[in-house]
Design a protein around this motif. Structure first.
Motif, PDB file in Angstrom:
ATOM      1  N   GLY A  59      -4.391  -2.456  -1.822  1.00 12.39           N
ATOM      2  CA  GLY A  59      -4.669  -1.647  -0.645  1.00 12.39           C
ATOM      3  C   GLY A  59      -5.781  -0.636  -0.873  1.00 12.39           C
ATOM      4  O   GLY A  59      -6.603  -0.774  -1.779  1.00 12.39           O
ATOM      5  N   ASN A  60      -5.803   0.389  -0.034  1.00 10.19           N
ATOM      6  CA  ASN A  60      -6.837   1.417  -0.097  1.00 10.19           C
ATOM      7  C   ASN A  60      -6.602   2.365  -1.266  1.00 10.19           C
ATOM      8  O   ASN A  60      -5.456   2.683  -1.585  1.00 10.19           O
ATOM      9  CB  ASN A  60      -6.850   2.222   1.203  1.00 10.19           C
ATOM     10  CG  ASN A  60      -7.238   1.376   2.398  1.00 10.19           C
ATOM     11  OD1 ASN A  60      -8.331   0.839   2.459  1.00 10.19           O
ATOM     12  ND2 ASN A  60      -6.322   1.243   3.351  1.00 10.19           N
TER      13      ASN A  60
ATOM     14  N   THR B 201     -13.740  -9.385  -1.063  1.00  8.36           N
ATOM     15  CA  THR B 201     -13.228  -8.973   0.238  1.00  8.36           C
ATOM     16  C   THR B 201     -13.282 -10.185   1.172  1.00  8.36           C
ATOM     17  O   THR B 201     -13.520 -11.301   0.722  1.00  8.36           O
ATOM     18  CB  THR B 201     -14.012  -7.770   0.795  1.00  8.36           C
ATOM     19  OG1 THR B 201     -13.364  -7.281   1.981  1.00  8.36           O
ATOM     20  CG2 THR B 201     -15.453  -8.125   1.130  1.00  8.36           C
TER      21      THR B 201
ATOM     22  N   PRO C 220      -9.800   0.048   9.959  1.00 12.01           N
ATOM     23  CA  PRO C 220     -11.009  -0.480   9.304  1.00 12.01           C
ATOM     24  C   PRO C 220     -11.904   0.600   8.712  1.00 12.01           C
ATOM     25  O   PRO C 220     -12.601   0.353   7.724  1.00 12.01           O
ATOM     26  CB  PRO C 220     -11.712  -1.253  10.421  1.00 12.01           C
ATOM     27  CG  PRO C 220     -11.120  -0.759  11.690  1.00 12.01           C
ATOM     28  CD  PRO C 220      -9.728  -0.344  11.372  1.00 12.01           C
TER      29      PRO C 220
ATOM     30  N   LYS D 214      -4.439  -0.321   7.703  1.00 16.13           N
ATOM     31  CA  LYS D 214      -5.361  -1.359   8.153  1.00 16.13           C
ATOM     32  C   LYS D 214      -6.467  -0.797   9.062  1.00 16.13           C
ATOM     33  O   LYS D 214      -7.252  -1.561   9.615  1.00 16.13           O
ATOM     34  CB  LYS D 214      -4.596  -2.479   8.876  1.00 16.13           C
ATOM     35  CG  LYS D 214      -3.673  -3.279   7.947  1.00 16.13           C
ATOM     36  CD  LYS D 214      -4.431  -3.903   6.793  1.00 16.13           C
ATOM     37  CE  LYS D 214      -3.535  -4.539   5.748  1.00 16.13           C
ATOM     38  NZ  LYS D 214      -3.068  -5.857   6.103  1.00 16.13           N
TER      39      LYS D 214
ATOM     40  N   GLU E 179       0.826  -1.216   0.000  1.00 15.96           N
ATOM     41  CA  GLU E 179       0.000   0.000   0.000  1.00 15.96           C
ATOM     42  C   GLU E 179       0.858   1.264   0.000  1.00 15.96           C
ATOM     43  O   GLU E 179       1.850   1.347   0.737  1.00 15.96           O
ATOM     44  CB  GLU E 179      -0.921  -0.027   1.221  1.00 15.96           C
ATOM     45  CG  GLU E 179      -1.913   1.096   1.224  1.00 15.96           C
ATOM     46  CD  GLU E 179      -3.024   0.883   2.239  1.00 15.96           C
ATOM     47  OE1 GLU E 179      -3.844   1.781   2.359  1.00 15.96           O
ATOM     48  OE2 GLU E 179      -3.062  -0.181   2.884  1.00 15.96           O
TER      49      GLU E 179
ATOM     50  N   THR F 173     -13.053   2.378   1.316  1.00 18.56           N
ATOM     51  CA  THR F 173     -12.588   1.898   0.010  1.00 18.56           C
ATOM     52  C   THR F 173     -13.575   0.898  -0.585  1.00 18.56           C
ATOM     53  O   THR F 173     -13.943   0.987  -1.763  1.00 18.56           O
ATOM     54  CB  THR F 173     -11.196   1.248   0.134  1.00 18.56           C
ATOM     55  OG1 THR F 173     -10.249   2.218   0.576  1.00 18.56           O
ATOM     56  CG2 THR F 173     -10.725   0.679  -1.195  1.00 18.56           C
TER      57      THR F 173
ATOM     58  N   LEU G 126     -11.098  -6.820   4.078  1.00 21.37           N
ATOM     59  CA  LEU G 126     -11.430  -6.000   5.246  1.00 21.37           C
ATOM     60  C   LEU G 126     -10.590  -6.465   6.431  1.00 21.37           C
ATOM     61  O   LEU G 126     -10.089  -5.663   7.208  1.00 21.37           O
ATOM     62  CB  LEU G 126     -12.923  -6.125   5.562  1.00 21.37           C
ATOM     63  CG  LEU G 126     -13.381  -5.474   6.877  1.00 21.37           C
ATOM     64  CD1 LEU G 126     -13.092  -3.972   6.891  1.00 21.37           C
ATOM     65  CD2 LEU G 126     -14.859  -5.732   7.123  1.00 21.37           C
TER      66      LEU G 126
ATOM     67  N   LEU H 202     -10.001  -6.188  -1.875  1.00 26.10           N
ATOM     68  CA  LEU H 202      -9.338  -5.681  -0.671  1.00 26.10           C
ATOM     69  C   LEU H 202      -9.915  -6.430   0.517  1.00 26.10           C
ATOM     70  O   LEU H 202     -11.132  -6.452   0.713  1.00 26.10           O
ATOM     71  CB  LEU H 202      -9.600  -4.176  -0.493  1.00 26.10           C
ATOM     72  CG  LEU H 202      -9.091  -3.558   0.810  1.00 26.10           C
ATOM     73  CD1 LEU H 202      -7.581  -3.343   0.737  1.00 26.10           C
ATOM     74  CD2 LEU H 202      -9.786  -2.221   1.092  1.00 26.10           C
TER      75      LEU H 202
ATOM     76  N   ASN I 197      -5.260  -5.771  -6.530  1.00 25.87           N
ATOM     77  CA  ASN I 197      -5.436  -5.759  -5.080  1.00 25.87           C
ATOM     78  C   ASN I 197      -4.206  -5.066  -4.490  1.00 25.87           C
ATOM     79  O   ASN I 197      -3.184  -5.708  -4.252  1.00 25.87           O
ATOM     80  CB  ASN I 197      -5.574  -7.197  -4.551  1.00 25.87           C
ATOM     81  CG  ASN I 197      -5.970  -7.245  -3.090  1.00 25.87           C
ATOM     82  OD1 ASN I 197      -5.637  -6.346  -2.321  1.00 25.87           O
ATOM     83  ND2 ASN I 197      -6.662  -8.292  -2.702  1.00 25.87           N
TER      84      ASN I 197
ATOM     85  N   ARG J  64     -10.612   1.182   5.242  1.00 22.55           N
ATOM     86  CA  ARG J  64     -10.859   0.027   4.372  1.00 22.55           C
ATOM     87  C   ARG J  64     -12.338  -0.088   4.012  1.00 22.55           C
ATOM     88  O   ARG J  64     -12.695  -0.377   2.863  1.00 22.55           O
ATOM     89  CB  ARG J  64     -10.329  -1.253   5.032  1.00 22.55           C
ATOM     90  CG  ARG J  64      -8.809  -1.230   5.133  1.00 22.55           C
ATOM     91  CD  ARG J  64      -8.231  -2.426   5.846  1.00 22.55           C
ATOM     92  NE  ARG J  64      -7.843  -3.496   4.952  1.00 22.55           N
ATOM     93  CZ  ARG J  64      -6.776  -3.476   4.153  1.00 22.55           C
ATOM     94  NH1 ARG J  64      -6.017  -2.411   4.081  1.00 22.55           N
ATOM     95  NH2 ARG J  64      -6.473  -4.518   3.403  1.00 22.55           N
TER      96      ARG J  64
END
Length: 363
Positions: free
Chosen positions: A143-144, A204, A185, A183, A99, A191, A164, A162, A141, A188
């Motif tokens: 990350g955010n 997810t 939440p 990380k 990320e 996103t 969760l 992604l 894939n 995430r």
């Protein structure tokens, strides 16, 4: 029992005893439309191993000073790998990377050398190259992402993903995530929600065994269910078990029990049962026990590669396709290959003309 489960219902499943587990397993059968277990034949390509996060369970992230680190693959290197994957009949190009890798100066210098300012620009071009020069479909894939970046990626990805992992902010204080700002939440979930607003077919899931409580597992599954109900973009939910790897910070951390995996897969199946969302359990992390999860309602093995390792779980090799077929058929099911984007999303509501044409050619 319907899929309108409450938190209390899910907690009851997550704490079920032997006879209750058997009863719940029999409930999962009601949601099977057929006898098929799916998988996607892919190649796993890490564009860079640099990451701003430092998760306690991760062996993917590398130090920029490591002589063997992948700072940033060239387009030529990526294309060579894609061509090899094509030769093996792969249809999905899974692009992963740490990320916000371009926060690291050495990655920024590489990007500049290749003619780019930001990682997002490079990733979009890599995905476009994949569509233009190979028969594979990109699945990113990384990350955010912001809404605007996701909007760009949607145009060149058949699907995205992604994890969760968990919806509880408490885990940010534990070894799993206390050095991993990405990380959080809340970020995430934003996103994943933005992907829904943009109608991106999405994968997810949750990671169990990293210090969460059963209540937090229930809340995490319900969070994903709410997003799925609202936007309809969640095509599959991964139930992934933490596996210790030598050298990681959490190498002596206990794995989740086999029974807890069974309970969680059952809970996921019963929660999403009416919503046409697949439940996936990674077969390479559960070599000896994979079949039982099919009996608990799991209907997908995820991406399996004949050409590349699972770089995120480097000590857990993929089963061969023949081995996977044997495992599946021995449990009474039929193995069938799918694309990285599920069939219900292959229409103009979800995908642009370029991607639909590409998929038609593959099919």
């Amino acid at each position: 029992m319907t899929s309108n489960l409450t938190k209390k219902d899910i907690l009851h499943i997550l704490n079920a005893t032997d006879s209750e587990i058997i009863e719940y397993m029999s409930e999962t059968v009601k949601y099977r439309e057929n006898n098929l277990i799916t998988y996607s034949k892919n190649i796993f390509i890490p564009l860079t191993e640099i990451c701003k996060n430092d998760c306690g369970y991760c062996n993917f992230k590398k130090d920029p000073e490591d002589p063997d680190v992948i700072l940033l693959k060239t387009k030529e290197e990526v294309l060579n790998e894609l061509k090899e994957a094509e030769h093996y009949g792969c249809k999905e190009a899974l692009f992963t990377f740490g990320e916000d890798a371009d926060e690291e100066e050495s990655v920024r210098l590489k990007l500049k050398e290749y003619g780019y300012d930001k990682m997002i620009d490079y990733v979009v071009d890599i995905c476009q190259m994949t569509l233009d020069e190979t028969s594979l479909l990109p699945h990113t894939n990384g990350g955010n992402y912001s809404y605007e970046d996701l909007k760009r990626l949607k145009e060149v990805n058949a699907s995205m993903g992604l994890m969760l992992e968990n919806s509880s902010k408490r885990l940010m204080d534990l070894p799993a995530h206390n050095k991993s700002p990405g990380k959080n939440p809340e970020i995430r979930i934003e996103t994943i929600e933005n992907a829904g607003k943009l109608k991106i077919p999405y994968t997810t899931g949750i990671l169990i065994g990293i210090g969460e409580t059963k209540e937090e597992i229930a809340e995490s599954l319900l969070t994903i269910k709410d997003l799925s109900d609202k936007y309809g973009h969640i095509q599959e939910v991964i139930i992934q078990n933490f596996t210790p790897i030598p050298g990681i910070e959490m190498e002596n951390w206990p794995e989740p029990s086999f029974l807890d995996m069974i309970r969680t897969v059952i809970a996921g199946t019963l929660l999403f049962g009416d919503s046409d969302v697949s439940i996936q359990v990674p077969p390479n992390l559960n070599n000896d026990t994979a079949q039982i999860f099919l009996l608990c309602g799991a209907d997908d093995w995820g991406g399996v590669s004949p050409v590349s390792p699972d770089y995120v779980n480097i000590t857990s090799p993929w089963p061969g396709i023949d081995e996977l077929k044997e495992l599946t058929e021995d449990a009474g099911f039929e193995l069938t290959e799918r694309l990285c984007v599920y069939e219900k999303y292959i229409n103009s509501d979800w995908l642009n003309e370029l991607l639909l044409k590409k998929i038609a050619n593959i099919s």
